[in-house]
Scaffold this motif. Structure first.
Motif, PDB file in Angstrom:
ATOM      1  N   GLY A  88       2.110   4.369   3.925  1.00 28.26           N
ATOM      2  CA  GLY A  88       0.913   3.862   3.262  1.00 28.26           C
ATOM      3  C   GLY A  88       0.062   4.977   2.698  1.00 28.26           C
ATOM      4  O   GLY A  88       0.011   6.081   3.235  1.00 28.26           O
ATOM      5  N   ILE A  89      -0.617   4.689   1.612  1.00 24.94           N
ATOM      6  CA  ILE A  89      -1.505   5.651   0.965  1.00 24.94           C
ATOM      7  C   ILE A  89      -2.752   5.831   1.832  1.00 24.94           C
ATOM      8  O   ILE A  89      -3.346   4.858   2.300  1.00 24.94           O
ATOM      9  CB  ILE A  89      -1.897   5.138  -0.442  1.00 24.94           C
TER      10      ILE A  89
ATOM     11  N   LYS B 144      -2.310  12.490  -2.382  1.00 21.63           N
ATOM     12  CA  LYS B 144      -2.113  13.016  -3.740  1.00 21.63           C
ATOM     13  C   LYS B 144      -0.795  12.559  -4.357  1.00 21.63           C
ATOM     14  O   LYS B 144      -0.704  12.425  -5.570  1.00 21.63           O
ATOM     15  CB  LYS B 144      -2.155  14.546  -3.733  1.00 21.63           C
ATOM     16  N   SER B 145       0.247  12.321  -3.529  1.00 21.81           N
ATOM     17  CA  SER B 145       1.549  11.924  -4.078  1.00 21.81           C
ATOM     18  C   SER B 145       1.520  10.466  -4.543  1.00 21.81           C
ATOM     19  O   SER B 145       0.651   9.692  -4.157  1.00 21.81           O
ATOM     20  CB  SER B 145       2.655  12.122  -3.038  1.00 21.81           C
ATOM     21  N   SER B 146       2.484  10.091  -5.377  1.00 16.69           N
ATOM     22  CA  SER B 146       2.499   8.745  -5.955  1.00 16.69           C
ATOM     23  C   SER B 146       2.946   7.679  -4.960  1.00 16.69           C
ATOM     24  O   SER B 146       2.646   6.505  -5.136  1.00 16.69           O
ATOM     25  CB  SER B 146       3.377   8.710  -7.200  1.00 16.69           C
TER      26      SER B 146
ATOM     27  N   GLY C  35       0.772  -1.240   0.000  1.00 15.70           N
ATOM     28  CA  GLY C  35       0.000   0.000   0.000  1.00 15.70           C
ATOM     29  C   GLY C  35       0.798   1.283   0.000  1.00 15.70           C
ATOM     30  O   GLY C  35       0.246   2.341   0.289  1.00 15.70           O
ATOM     31  N   GLN C  36       2.086   1.231  -0.314  1.00 17.37           N
ATOM     32  CA  GLN C  36       2.908   2.447  -0.333  1.00 17.37           C
ATOM     33  C   GLN C  36       2.855   3.164  -1.680  1.00 17.37           C
ATOM     34  O   GLN C  36       3.293   4.297  -1.783  1.00 17.37           O
ATOM     35  CB  GLN C  36       4.360   2.119   0.004  1.00 17.37           C
ATOM     36  N   PHE C  37       2.325   2.510  -2.699  1.00 18.38           N
ATOM     37  CA  PHE C  37       2.292   3.093  -4.042  1.00 18.38           C
ATOM     38  C   PHE C  37       0.852   3.369  -4.456  1.00 18.38           C
ATOM     39  O   PHE C  37       0.013   2.471  -4.454  1.00 18.38           O
ATOM     40  CB  PHE C  37       2.968   2.157  -5.045  1.00 18.38           C
TER      41      PHE C  37
ATOM     42  N   ILE D 116      -2.918  -4.914   0.648  1.00 20.01           N
ATOM     43  CA  ILE D 116      -3.892  -4.923  -0.437  1.00 20.01           C
ATOM     44  C   ILE D 116      -4.198  -6.371  -0.779  1.00 20.01           C
ATOM     45  O   ILE D 116      -3.280  -7.182  -0.937  1.00 20.01           O
ATOM     46  CB  ILE D 116      -3.316  -4.210  -1.677  1.00 20.01           C
ATOM     47  N   TYR D 117      -5.485  -6.704  -0.886  1.00 21.66           N
ATOM     48  CA  TYR D 117      -5.899  -8.053  -1.240  1.00 21.66           C
ATOM     49  C   TYR D 117      -6.235  -8.100  -2.730  1.00 21.66           C
ATOM     50  O   TYR D 117      -7.056  -7.325  -3.197  1.00 21.66           O
ATOM     51  CB  TYR D 117      -7.111  -8.487  -0.414  1.00 21.66           C
ATOM     52  N   THR D 118      -5.582  -8.994  -3.432  1.00 19.38           N
ATOM     53  CA  THR D 118      -5.874  -9.172  -4.853  1.00 19.38           C
ATOM     54  C   THR D 118      -6.497 -10.548  -5.024  1.00 19.38           C
ATOM     55  O   THR D 118      -5.878 -11.564  -4.763  1.00 19.38           O
ATOM     56  CB  THR D 118      -4.596  -9.074  -5.699  1.00 19.38           C
ATOM     57  N   GLU D 119      -7.740 -10.540  -5.404  1.00 15.98           N
ATOM     58  CA  GLU D 119      -8.542 -11.753  -5.644  1.00 15.98           C
ATOM     59  C   GLU D 119      -8.194 -12.824  -4.682  1.00 15.98           C
ATOM     60  O   GLU D 119      -7.651 -13.791  -4.718  1.00 15.98           O
ATOM     61  CB  GLU D 119      -8.422 -12.151  -7.097  1.00 15.98           C
TER      62      GLU D 119
END
Length: 65
Positions: free
Chosen positions: A46-47, A39-41, A3-5, A62-65
């Motif tokens: 963490g975002i 707002k930053s990338s 979650g840092q990006f 982050i959970y991906t499927e």
């Protein structure tokens, strides 16, 4: 993913966040992203996002499927 990006965080995905009140304990809250507030990338802690239930915190996982 941690979650840092910002590019990895998309509205509608399932994530674990740490709320401001839980930063010392590291307690995670699971939910679905509604809005991206950072707002930053990138952000080292963490975002920051708002979940569909209104809670705001920084993405830790982050959970991906």
């Amino acid at each position: 993913m941690n979650g840092q990006f910002r590019k990895d965080v998309i509205p509608g995905i399932l994530v674990d966040i740490v709320l401001k009140a839980d930063q010392k304990t590291g307690k995670l809250t699971r939910g679905v992203v509604k809005d991206i507030l950072t707002k930053s990338s990138t952000h080292p802690h963490g975002i920051k996002v708002r979940l569909t239930d209104g809670k705001i915190g920084r993405v830790q996982k982050i959970y991906t499927e």
